[in-house]
Scaffold this motif. Structure first.
Motif, PDB file in Angstrom:
ATOM      1  N   GLY A 180      -3.028 -13.580 -16.495  1.00 26.35           N
ATOM      2  CA  GLY A 180      -2.872 -15.024 -16.290  1.00 26.35           C
ATOM      3  C   GLY A 180      -1.825 -15.374 -15.242  1.00 26.35           C
ATOM      4  N   ARG A 191     -14.006 -17.924 -25.823  1.00 26.36           N
ATOM      5  CA  ARG A 191     -12.669 -18.527 -25.747  1.00 26.36           C
ATOM      6  C   ARG A 191     -12.350 -18.956 -24.319  1.00 26.36           C
ATOM      7  N   LEU A 192     -12.722 -18.117 -23.366  1.00 24.51           N
ATOM      8  CA  LEU A 192     -12.462 -18.461 -21.959  1.00 24.51           C
ATOM      9  C   LEU A 192     -13.245 -19.716 -21.578  1.00 24.51           C
ATOM     10  N   ASP A 211     -11.564 -22.794 -22.846  1.00 22.11           N
ATOM     11  CA  ASP A 211     -10.139 -22.932 -22.484  1.00 22.11           C
ATOM     12  C   ASP A 211      -9.225 -22.622 -23.647  1.00 22.11           C
ATOM     13  N   ALA A 212      -9.644 -21.720 -24.485  1.00 23.54           N
ATOM     14  CA  ALA A 212      -8.864 -21.427 -25.692  1.00 23.54           C
ATOM     15  C   ALA A 212      -8.353 -19.991 -25.704  1.00 23.54           C
ATOM     16  N   HIS A 213      -8.347 -19.350 -24.526  1.00 22.29           N
ATOM     17  CA  HIS A 213      -7.850 -17.979 -24.501  1.00 22.29           C
ATOM     18  C   HIS A 213      -6.348 -17.973 -24.237  1.00 22.29           C
ATOM     19  N   GLN A 268      -6.847 -18.538 -18.031  1.00 19.75           N
ATOM     20  CA  GLN A 268      -7.606 -19.776 -17.932  1.00 19.75           C
ATOM     21  C   GLN A 268      -8.477 -19.711 -16.680  1.00 19.75           C
ATOM     22  N   LEU A 269      -9.705 -20.138 -16.799  1.00 20.10           N
ATOM     23  CA  LEU A 269     -10.616 -20.085 -15.650  1.00 20.10           C
ATOM     24  C   LEU A 269     -10.707 -21.455 -14.991  1.00 20.10           C
ATOM     25  N   ASP A 270     -10.850 -21.443 -13.656  1.00 20.04           N
ATOM     26  CA  ASP A 270     -10.941 -22.683 -12.884  1.00 20.04           C
ATOM     27  C   ASP A 270     -12.137 -22.621 -11.966  1.00 20.04           C
ATOM     28  N   ASP A 299     -13.781 -19.556  -9.781  1.00 23.61           N
ATOM     29  CA  ASP A 299     -13.825 -18.266 -10.483  1.00 23.61           C
ATOM     30  C   ASP A 299     -15.285 -17.904 -10.779  1.00 23.61           C
ATOM     31  N   LEU A 351     -19.282 -22.619 -19.141  1.00 21.55           N
ATOM     32  CA  LEU A 351     -18.549 -22.055 -18.001  1.00 21.55           C
ATOM     33  C   LEU A 351     -18.841 -22.845 -16.728  1.00 21.55           C
ATOM     34  N   LYS A 406     -17.078 -26.034 -16.050  1.00 24.97           N
ATOM     35  CA  LYS A 406     -15.705 -25.907 -15.545  1.00 24.97           C
ATOM     36  C   LYS A 406     -15.682 -25.593 -14.048  1.00 24.97           C
TER      37      LYS A 406
END
Ligand code: ZN
Ligand code: ZN
Length: 460
Positions: free
Chosen positions: A301, A325-326, A329-331, A335-337, A340, A363, A366
């Motif tokens: 991260g 989870r990813l 947004d709960a990992h 965090q993925l944006d 990605d 996914l 996001k």
């Protein structure tokens, strides 16, 4: 029901007519040998192949259970006649039920070092730690187990130490292929060696009991090496974080991804207990190459996006897994944006389409690019099972008298039997769990004479 000195019987209690929870029995002269003892995930207690013949079942149990094992009542009730259990390789559908069912058998387990370590770790989490005799055999060894002489034959699949078995009795010899493919470049272990199977042509093999998973697919399966090339070409131009969804047990794929990470200047971290466990076993067993580091996933991260390569479990859209989870947004570590990418280096297992679609949509919402192996222009997944041409080669080499397709649903078993027929094998039996395949003295099949069922088991 007891096989006599003239009999050689095959009885599948799981894995024939379905993909998953393999449990096979061979019977001769009053004794039984078990080959594999696996589980399936997210399955109801009534198998789909039973539903087309409702007469067989009094009631249909549709509730899906997290972990399901074959009901071993048939053999548990005559456990004194069971001489041992051989585990062909470390996949859950071959070894996963041992912690739940072994108590009912209490016989030694024969397997090779890598699989033994996977099994020991499973047992350590159950109440059977140090109670199960595990006899480690060498990859080219033969062992007399009761009436059965078992020879381990190295084969290629998608994890370390997969084995086919030659099972000899005084009345006939069987080749039990277990899961296999022909891989000239398997990443872990030696390349496929045809000479081992060509030599069987001199052994008068009575029956080939074999993997049908990909029998409906033409051609050859692709090599793990091609998959590495595909992953490298796909990931190289990417600028954002890369997350790869893959099956926890696919050690070959993990090594390929670690190589890709090294080549592309990324740090690889693992998210998911099964991935971390398999990596740790691969390292301990000397299977993991020393020059391929894996970083603590907590660090990913903090790295610039272009230096991140995360491998995550949950490629089937299962709840509470790393990919879910990813997506939510709960990992805790990453965090993925937008920008990605999530690659699915796996297949969508039939039945999981909806959950995978839900995961992909979450996914994409996001701004994350999602690439499934099914849509990828380059190979980013390689199956571990033989396609039509590989099956043909095996039949041409081994020349068995009888073909017994297993490890598949009815459609796969039928396709496998057709291939065997085209290769000149005169007899094949397409059956299902609970059938009694009589290989000697007179080949025949008696349908649905052995009790089978499914048990819900709790995963430790
Ligand atoms: Zn397998
Ligand atoms: Zn399997």
């Amino acid at each position: 029901m007891q096989p006599s000195a003239d009999d050689l019987w095959f009885v599948p209690l799981g894995g024939t007519g379905e993909i998953g929870m393999n449990l096979n029995l061979y019977g001769h002269n009053g004794q039984w040998l078990m080959v594999d003892c696996g589980v399936s995930f997210d399955e109801p207690l009534t198998p789909s192949y039973r539903r087309v013949k409702p007469a067989v079942e009094d009631r249909v149990d549709d509730i899906k259970h997290r972990v399901v094992a074959p009901d071993p009542k048939f053999i548990a009730e005559q456990k004194d006649a069971l001489v041992g259990i051989v585990i062909t390789h470390a996949h859950e559908d071959h070894v996963g039920a041992i912690p739940y069912l072994w108590q009912r058998f209490q016989v030694p387990i024969y397997t090779t070092a890598f699989t033994a370590e996977v099994l020991r770790r499973k047992l350590a989490r159950s109440n059977l730690a140090n109670k199960v005799p595990i006899i480690e055999v060498d990859g080219s060894e033969s062992r007399q187990i009761g009436e059965f002489c078992v020879t381990w034959l190295a084969i290629t699949h998608s994890l370390p130490e997969p084995f086919a078995l030659k099972i000899e009795t005084p009345v006939g010899t069987v080749l039990h292929t277990a899961d296999w493919k022909i891989d000239a470049n398997p990443i872990t272990g030696k390349p496929f060696d045809p000479s081992l199977f060509k030599a069987l042509a001199n052994d008068n093999v009575l029956a080939l009991v074999g993997d049908s998973t990909n029998a409906t697919k033409p051609g050859f399966s692709i090599s793990e090496r091609n998959c590495y090339d595909g992953l490298l070409s796909t990931i190289s131009p990417m600028k954002g974080r890369v997350v790869v969804g893959c099956f926890g047990s696919n050690v070959a794929r993990l090594i390929s991804l670690a190589r890709v990470a090294k080549k592309t200047g990324r740090y690889m971290g693992l998210y998911g207990r099964s991935l971390i466990n398999m990596y740790s076993i691969a390292k301990q067993q000397g299977v993991w190459p020393d020059d391929l580091p894996v970083v603590d996933p907590v660090h990913l991260g903090y790295l610039p996006p272009e230096e991140v390569l995360a491998v995550a479990t949950g490629s089937q859209g299962e709840r509470h897994t790393a990919l879910m989870r990813l997506a939510a947004d709960a990992h805790p570590h990453l965090q993925l944006d937008k920008g990605d990418c999530v690659l699915f280096s796996s297949i969508i297992i039939p039945g999981n389409e909806e959950s995978v679609l839900r995961l992909s949509k979450a996914l994409q919402a996001k701004g994350v690019t999602v690439i499934h192996s099914e849509d990828s222009p380059l190979p980013i997944h390689a199956s571990g099972h033989p396609c039509e041409e590989e099956l043909k080669l095996m039949y041409h080499w081994v020349k068995p008298a009888i073909s017994i397709p297993v490890h598949g649903e009815n459609v796969h078993l039928r396709a496998h039997a057709d291939i065997a027929k085209a290769c000149g094998v005169n007899k094949s039996y397409v059956g299902q769990n609970g059938d009694l395949y009589r290989l000697a003295p007179q080949p025949s099949i008696r349908r649905q004479v052995v009790f089978t069922g499914r048990l819900p088991v709790n995963q430790s």
